[in-house]
Design a protein around this motif. Structure first.
Motif, PDB file in Angstrom:
ATOM      1  N   ASP A 271      65.268 -11.231 -40.460  1.00  0.00           N
ATOM      2  CA  ASP A 271      66.737 -11.146 -40.421  1.00  0.00           C
ATOM      3  C   ASP A 271      67.340 -12.503 -40.084  1.00  0.00           C
ATOM      4  OD1 ASP A 271      65.557 -10.719 -37.819  1.00  0.00           O
ATOM      5  OD2 ASP A 271      67.545 -10.214 -37.063  1.00  0.00           O
TER       6      ASP A 271
ATOM      7  N   ARG B  95      60.636  -7.984 -40.185  1.00  0.00           N
ATOM      8  CA  ARG B  95      61.368  -7.053 -39.329  1.00  0.00           C
ATOM      9  C   ARG B  95      61.710  -5.839 -40.177  1.00  0.00           C
ATOM     10  NH1 ARG B  95      66.197  -8.533 -35.128  1.00  0.00           N
ATOM     11  NH2 ARG B  95      65.855  -6.641 -33.946  1.00  0.00           N
TER      12      ARG B  95
ATOM     13  N   LEU C  39      57.785  -2.977 -35.225  1.00  0.00           N
ATOM     14  CA  LEU C  39      58.422  -2.169 -34.177  1.00  0.00           C
ATOM     15  C   LEU C  39      59.925  -2.195 -34.439  1.00  0.00           C
ATOM     16  CD1 LEU C  39      56.498  -3.439 -31.002  1.00  0.00           C
ATOM     17  CD2 LEU C  39      56.140  -1.309 -32.244  1.00  0.00           C
TER      18      LEU C  39
ATOM     19  N   SER D  76      67.977  -5.248 -29.787  1.00  0.00           N
ATOM     20  CA  SER D  76      68.812  -5.276 -28.580  1.00  0.00           C
ATOM     21  C   SER D  76      70.069  -4.443 -28.799  1.00  0.00           C
ATOM     22  CB  SER D  76      69.207  -6.718 -28.245  1.00  0.00           C
ATOM     23  OG  SER D  76      68.069  -7.516 -28.121  1.00  0.00           O
ATOM     24  N   THR D  77      70.582  -4.463 -30.041  1.00  0.00           N
ATOM     25  CA  THR D  77      71.781  -3.676 -30.349  1.00  0.00           C
ATOM     26  C   THR D  77      71.538  -2.195 -30.045  1.00  0.00           C
ATOM     27  OG1 THR D  77      72.302  -5.218 -32.125  1.00  0.00           O
ATOM     28  CG2 THR D  77      73.419  -3.089 -32.205  1.00  0.00           C
TER      29      THR D  77
ATOM     30  N   LYS E 289      76.568 -15.211 -32.369  1.00  0.00           N
ATOM     31  CA  LYS E 289      77.037 -13.991 -31.691  1.00  0.00           C
ATOM     32  C   LYS E 289      78.425 -14.206 -31.102  1.00  0.00           C
ATOM     33  CE  LYS E 289      72.866 -12.025 -32.059  1.00  0.00           C
ATOM     34  NZ  LYS E 289      71.674 -11.470 -31.486  1.00  0.00           N
TER      35      LYS E 289
HETATM   36  P1  ATP Z   1      70.637  -8.062 -31.555  1.00  0.00           P
HETATM   37  O1  ATP Z   1      70.434  -6.644 -32.006  1.00  0.00           O
HETATM   38  O2  ATP Z   1      71.583  -8.240 -30.419  1.00  0.00           O
HETATM   39  O3  ATP Z   1      70.901  -8.999 -32.712  1.00  0.00           O
HETATM   40  P2  ATP Z   1      67.819  -8.586 -31.606  1.00  0.00           P
HETATM   41  O4  ATP Z   1      66.992  -7.398 -31.266  1.00  0.00           O
HETATM   42  O5  ATP Z   1      67.964  -8.920 -33.062  1.00  0.00           O
HETATM   43  O6  ATP Z   1      69.229  -8.495 -30.919  1.00  0.00           O
HETATM   44  P3  ATP Z   1      67.635 -11.359 -30.971  1.00  0.00           P
HETATM   45  O7  ATP Z   1      67.683 -11.885 -29.606  1.00  0.00           O
HETATM   46  O8  ATP Z   1      68.814 -11.488 -31.866  1.00  0.00           O
HETATM   47  O9  ATP Z   1      67.225  -9.795 -30.829  1.00  0.00           O
HETATM   48  O10 ATP Z   1      66.357 -11.869 -31.752  1.00  0.00           O
HETATM   49  C1  ATP Z   1      65.603 -12.990 -31.430  1.00  0.00           C
HETATM   50  C2  ATP Z   1      64.528 -13.192 -32.465  1.00  0.00           C
HETATM   51  O11 ATP Z   1      63.572 -12.113 -32.404  1.00  0.00           O
HETATM   52  C3  ATP Z   1      65.042 -13.202 -33.907  1.00  0.00           C
HETATM   53  O12 ATP Z   1      64.307 -14.184 -34.632  1.00  0.00           O
HETATM   54  C4  ATP Z   1      64.700 -11.826 -34.421  1.00  0.00           C
HETATM   55  O13 ATP Z   1      64.500 -11.812 -35.814  1.00  0.00           O
HETATM   56  C5  ATP Z   1      63.413 -11.510 -33.683  1.00  0.00           C
HETATM   57  N1  ATP Z   1      63.207 -10.090 -33.439  1.00  0.00           N
HETATM   58  C6  ATP Z   1      63.938  -9.320 -32.613  1.00  0.00           C
HETATM   59  N2  ATP Z   1      63.469  -8.060 -32.614  1.00  0.00           N
HETATM   60  C7  ATP Z   1      62.442  -8.016 -33.464  1.00  0.00           C
HETATM   61  C8  ATP Z   1      61.567  -6.974 -33.904  1.00  0.00           C
HETATM   62  N3  ATP Z   1      61.701  -5.717 -33.458  1.00  0.00           N
HETATM   63  N4  ATP Z   1      60.592  -7.303 -34.789  1.00  0.00           N
HETATM   64  C9  ATP Z   1      60.503  -8.569 -35.266  1.00  0.00           C
HETATM   65  N5  ATP Z   1      61.292  -9.585 -34.883  1.00  0.00           N
HETATM   66  C10 ATP Z   1      62.255  -9.326 -33.997  1.00  0.00           C
END
Ligand code: ATP
Ligand code: MG
Length: 403
Positions: A122, A147, A170, A174-175, A59
């Motif tokens: 992802d 995801r 779900l 965070s974005t 990031k």
């Molecule tokens: P950003 O959008 O800032 O990238 P994010 O929602 O992807 O944030 P991270 O902190 O980057 O959150 O993710 C931490 C971990 O949680 C990663 O392994 C990501 O794949 C997983 N993760 C985040 N949100 C989900 C979701 N809604 N479902 C499944 N896995 C998730």
């Protein structure tokens, strides 16, 4: 430091099973929490440690919220689950943080435990590019969850075996939450209530313009503040009308919002004090301003924009400084702020204003000529001196045909 210790004896192998949820958690959301809970149940984990990254390598392209805030939000989000804890070991580590160092550290701390590193598809997609990914696999088991309905990745993609756990999908990120905050949309039910309250209390993710306008609302009288918001909106509308690029629109938004940030101050403070500050700050006031002291609020506005609001962009400063009187050879940004100030809809309506508004959206230079002429003539008829820059601005536009 770990927030909770969860001791468990599996009775067969006497080996604790610890899940690790790594992430930026900017902010932590219900998607993260549900992943941890469902994986814990599916694999019979004794606990899941949330590990907010300190300075995450992936990031580097954006400003990440302070580690303290992200850690605090993880604590609030996990407080009611006895199987969840939060570790600050990554945020305490200096420099860029790599998952491999975390896994090795945890392995040393819990030599008899089985570690499970949990990632979404992802993140798994690029796992083969992570520094020390082989070492990660040697020291823990990888758990991948889908995801956004993603397919199970190929074994090659993650360079080895992994657990694939089906979880409730779900579509939360965070974005998306940060964007909702910037747009002023609700984030209820996307994050736990405690996290939402923390975000609001600390004023996180509000975006630069929202933060500036909070400050401005304290500084300016209510009518002046409302006028500033209207100039900002009008400047944006004009910018969009003329297909300005995103960077210019951002500058228009900030310059529109801050153009009068020193107006109340200039009305209240003795002129000598304003003059002294401007002189010291690289905006020496022309002698002419002594005759019409309120003209100083543009210069003083540029000074405050930098010193109080942290805006140090020469184009924005210039648009703020000349917004009342203009100058020869004005930029697009300067012209738009000048016109938006005149035509914004809360100004008293008149035929001249309606014409200026119509012209502003047809031909920006013709609108400038119209408004400059109007103001110069009005001041002349009242027997007031005209600041030479206004006349020069008009002459320049006329010479250049106003097209
Ligand atoms: P950003 O959008 O800032 O990238 P994010 O929602 O992807 O944030 P991270 O902190 O980057 O959150 O993710 C931490 C971990 O949680 C990663 O392994 C990501 O794949 C997983 N993760 C985040 N949100 C989900 C979701 N809604 N479902 C499944 N896995 C998730
Ligand atoms: Mg992510």
């Amino acid at each position: 430091m770990r927030t909770k210790q969860v001791y468990f004896d599996c009775g067969v192998c006497n080996m604790r099973k610890i899940g690790i949820m790594g992430g930026t958690f900017d902010p932590i959301h219900n998607g993260h929490l549900r992943v941890a809970e469902e994986v814990r149940q599916a694999l019979g984990l004794d606990e899941v440690i949330f590990m907010p990254a300190g300075n995450p390598v992936l990031k580097q392209d954006r400003d990440v919220t302070s580690a303290q805030d992200r850690f605090a939000m993880c604590l609030l989000a996990t407080a009611d689950n006895p199987h969840f804890s939060v570790s600050d070991s990554e945020i305490k580590r200096a420099g860029i943080t790599y998952t491999v160092d975390t896994i090795l550290e945890l392995h040393k701390l819990h030599p008899a435990a089985k570690l499970f590193f949990i990632v979404g598809t992802d993140a798994a997609e690029f796992f083969h590019k992570w520094r020390g990914h082989q070492q990660i696999l040697e020291n823990c088991q990888l758990v991948v969850v889908a995801r956004n309905g993603d397919e199970k990745p190929a074994r090659d993609c993650v360079c080895g075996d992994f657990h694939w756990v089906e979880i409730t999908q779900l579509d939360i990120s965070s974005t998306q939450i940060r964007q909702h905050m910037v747009d002023g949309k609700s984030i209820k039910y996307l994050v736990p209530d405690g996290v939402r309250e923390y975000i609001n209390k600390q004023g996180l993710y509000k975006g630069q313009v929202a933060n500036l306008s909070t400050l401005l609302a304290i500084e300016l009288s209510r009518p002046r503040y409302n006028h500033s918001l209207e100039v900002m909106k009008e400047a944006l509308a004009l910018g969009r009308h003329y297909n300005a690029d995103e960077a210019t629109l951002k500058k228009l938004e900030i310059a529109g919002l801050l153009h009068d940030c020193a107006k109340n101050m200039c009305e209240e403070l003795p002129y000598n004090e304003i003059e002294e500050v401007c002189n010291r700050s690289g905006y020496p006031l022309p002698d002419f301003f002594r005759k019409v002291p309120i003209l100083a609020h543009g210069y003083m506005g540029a000074v405050l924009a930098k010193r109080v609001y942290g805006i140090d962009d020469p184009e924005i400063s210039s648009a703020i400084s000349c917004h009342t009187f203009g100058k020869p050879n004005m930029s697009f940004l300067e012209k738009v702020i000048y016109l938006a100030d005149f035509i914004e809809p809360t100004r008293p309506e008149s035929r001249a204003r309606a014409t200026a508004r119509e012209l502003a959206y047809k031909n920006i230079d013709k609108a400038m000529i119209f408004v400059l002429e109007l103001i110069i003539n009005r001041n002349k008829s009242l027997g007031r001196d005209i600041y030479p820059k206004s006349q020069q601005a008009l002459d320049y536009l006329e010479e250049h045909d106003g097209s």
